[in-house]
Each structure stands twice: as structure tokens, then as C-alpha cells.
Enzyme design. Structure first.
Site, PDB file in Angstrom:
ATOM      1  N   GLU A  52       0.836  -1.214   0.000  1.00 36.96           N
ATOM      2  CA  GLU A  52       0.000   0.000   0.000  1.00 36.96           C
ATOM      3  C   GLU A  52       0.863   1.253   0.000  1.00 36.96           C
ATOM      4  O   GLU A  52       1.606   1.489   0.964  1.00 36.96           O
ATOM      5  CB  GLU A  52      -0.906   0.017   1.237  1.00 36.96           C
ATOM      6  CG  GLU A  52      -1.738   1.283   1.360  1.00 36.96           C
ATOM      7  CD  GLU A  52      -2.425   1.415   2.713  1.00 36.96           C
ATOM      8  OE1 GLU A  52      -3.295   2.286   2.844  1.00 36.96           O
ATOM      9  OE2 GLU A  52      -2.068   0.656   3.644  1.00 36.96           O
ATOM     10  N   ASP A  98      -5.706   2.763  -1.153  1.00 41.38           N
ATOM     11  CA  ASP A  98      -6.342   3.610  -0.153  1.00 41.38           C
ATOM     12  C   ASP A  98      -6.695   4.938  -0.819  1.00 41.38           C
ATOM     13  O   ASP A  98      -5.816   5.688  -1.238  1.00 41.38           O
ATOM     14  CB  ASP A  98      -5.389   3.832   1.024  1.00 41.38           C
ATOM     15  CG  ASP A  98      -6.055   4.565   2.176  1.00 41.38           C
ATOM     16  OD1 ASP A  98      -6.559   5.685   1.957  1.00 41.38           O
ATOM     17  OD2 ASP A  98      -6.063   4.041   3.301  1.00 41.38           O
ATOM     18  N   GLN A 104      -9.492   1.015   0.569  1.00 43.36           N
ATOM     19  CA  GLN A 104      -9.824   1.638   1.843  1.00 43.36           C
ATOM     20  C   GLN A 104     -10.258   3.077   1.587  1.00 43.36           C
ATOM     21  O   GLN A 104      -9.804   3.710   0.622  1.00 43.36           O
ATOM     22  CB  GLN A 104      -8.624   1.599   2.787  1.00 43.36           C
ATOM     23  CG  GLN A 104      -8.272   0.173   3.224  1.00 43.36           C
ATOM     24  CD  GLN A 104      -6.933   0.077   3.920  1.00 43.36           C
ATOM     25  OE1 GLN A 104      -5.989   0.788   3.593  1.00 43.36           O
ATOM     26  NE2 GLN A 104      -6.824  -0.823   4.881  1.00 43.36           N
ATOM     27  N   GLU A 144     -11.780   2.995   6.699  1.00 44.57           N
ATOM     28  CA  GLU A 144     -10.598   3.174   7.546  1.00 44.57           C
ATOM     29  C   GLU A 144     -10.443   4.673   7.815  1.00 44.57           C
ATOM     30  O   GLU A 144      -9.656   5.355   7.178  1.00 44.57           O
ATOM     31  CB  GLU A 144      -9.342   2.612   6.866  1.00 44.57           C
ATOM     32  CG  GLU A 144      -8.135   2.616   7.801  1.00 44.57           C
ATOM     33  CD  GLU A 144      -6.835   2.275   7.082  1.00 44.57           C
ATOM     34  OE1 GLU A 144      -6.233   1.240   7.427  1.00 44.57           O
ATOM     35  OE2 GLU A 144      -6.433   3.042   6.191  1.00 44.57           O
TER      36      GLU A 144
END
Length: 253
Positions: free
Chosen positions: A137, A172, A198, A234
Site C-alpha cells: 500500500e 487507499d 480503503q 478506515e
């Protein structure tokens, strides 16, 4: 509608960790993730998952020095032995918990030696568990200064170079916005490599509503493109977690 999961390291923190599973189910989630479940025996976590009929989507490799600023160690030269020990622990937990994805954290490092270390550790890890899906990530350097994997171009190059069939991108949207400036552009360029998403609002990293990221449009795009992974919340709730879940109710229709 995407499949939504709740990150229990961020959400429902009004309760002890093991009590967050039931809270997530009560709020309507059928899947969860947790950054570091290692403070609790794996079977205790498994029992809470089963009691709440929840899937566990993802866990991270351990970062036992997190409180002291550690962010994993996969890209830190000289810590290969530690990486292998912690990876083995993560794999054990993933097996007990049924974690679909295991996120390998690069740690704080820079330079060509760090890149080579990261590549070799990822290559080794992917070969150890060919049936376990792994992710990397990119994390923006403003929120996490010094983190090795801080750019999508860098992540794409690593994934291409290794070519491991069980290694994927963890996308993300909050970090993508901070790194690239536009989630739609980032997804168009890199989304085909993503196994997991996310979300959090920007600015503030609170609920994914309002602000600069158009999440209803992003969710609609994911549906149109047939994205089959999970979308995990998140974010840091602006107040009580349950009171801030209007976005979730609207997204579910």
C-alpha cells in the site's frame, strides 16, 4: 453496491477491541479488517468473528514498535530476520482468522538498498504462501513521513518487476488523493492491480462524505466496472462511530 468492511482499529473504538466485532455486525457490516490483532490470541479473535458471523478481510504484518514510531520492516536492510519472524506470525494469524489479504508494511527507509531489500523480502514472502493473497500500500509522505512505499508509480514498478501472482495493490483512496490529487485519476491508472480498497474523507480523514473526494461517484464507478473486492472504512470518526454511519446507510441504498 460495493462490499463494505469496517476497520476495527479505527472504528468502534468506544469499545474494547474484542467487543468491536459485535458492534460492527449490529451496524450492518458483514466484514471487518484489523491492522494489528496480535495483542489477542488468534483463537479469541476467531471466536468473536464467528459469534458475529463476520468475514475478516485483511490484517497487516506486525509492527510491535508502532508506539515508538515503527511502521514495519520489509524495506529496512539488516532486518530480514525480523521480517521473516513477523511474517510467519502474520501467516499463522491469517490462517486461524481466515484473513483474505495480508498487507506487508515496508517500514521507514529510503534509497536503492532499501528497495532491493523490499523486493527480496516480498519475493520471499510471496513464494512462502502461494495461496495467501498479499498486498502493498502506498502511504502518503505527509501523514507518514519516511515510509518507503509512498508513491503509486513506485508500487506499480515493484509489482511489475516481481510478477508474483499472489501480490496485489492495496488502494487507499485517502492516500491516493493526497499523493495524486484525484481519486478517479489514480483509480483509472492503477486500479487494475488493486485487490482491496480503503476509504476516508479528505480533509480530516473522517467519514467518507463531503469534502474533496466524491465517494458516491467512486462507488458508482466501482459498481459499473464490476470491482469484486471489499471497500473498507478506515477513518477516524468525527464523533461516535455509529452516529456517523449515515454514509454507509445511503451507500447500501
Amino acid at each position: 453496491m460495493p462490499r463494505f468492511a469496517a476497520n476495527l482499529t479505527f472504528l468502534f473504538t468506544e469499545r474494547p477491541f474484542l467487543d468491536r466485532f459485535a458492534a460492527a455486525r449490529a451496524a450492518g457490516f458483514d466484514a471487518v479488517e484489523a491492522l494489528f490483532p496480535y495483542d489477542h490470541p488468534a483463537q479469541d479473535v476467531r471466536d468473536r468473528l464467528d459469534a458475529a458471523s463476520l468475514r475478516l478481510v485483511l490484517i497487516n504484518t506486525p509492527a510491535p514498535d508502532w508506539a515508538d514510531g515503527g511502521r514495519g520492516c520489509a524495506a529496512i536492510p539488516g532486518q530480514e530476520g525480523r521480517f521473516r519472524r513477523e511474517f510467519a506470525q502474520a501467516v499463522d494469524y491469517a490462517e486461524v482468522l481466515g484473513a483474505g489479504l495480508l498487507h506487508i508494511m515496508s517500514g521507514l527507509a529510503s534509497g536503492p538498498e532499501a528497495r532491493e531489500c523490499y523486493l527480496r523480502n516480498l519475493e520471499w514472502a510471496a513464494a512462502q504462501v502461494p495461496d495467501q493473497r498479499l498486498t502493498i500500500e502506498p502511504i502518503n509522505p505527509i501523514d507518514m513521513p519516511g515510509y518507503f512505499l509512498n508513491d503509486f508509480v513506485q508500487a506499480e514498478a515493484i509489482l511489475y518487476e516481481l510478477g508474483a501472482p499472489n501480490l496485489y495493490l492495496q488502494f487507499d483512496a485517502y492516500h491516493a488523493h493526497r499523493i495524486i490529487g484525484n481519486v478517479g485519476t489514480a483509480w483509472q491508472r492503477y486500479g487494475q492491480r488493486a485487490a482491496h480498497i480503503q476509504i476516508a474523507g479528505y480533509p480530516g480523514r473522517h467519514e467518507p462524505t463531503g469534502g474533496e473526494i466524491d465517494y458516491p461517484a467512486f462507488f458508482a464507478r466501482l459498481d459499473a466496472e464490476g470491482y469484486g473486492g471489499d471497500v473498507s472504512a478506515e477513518y477516524f470518526p468525527a464523533g461516535d462511530t455509529a452516529e456517523g454511519l449515515d454514509w454507509f446507510s445511503k451507500a447500501k441504498g
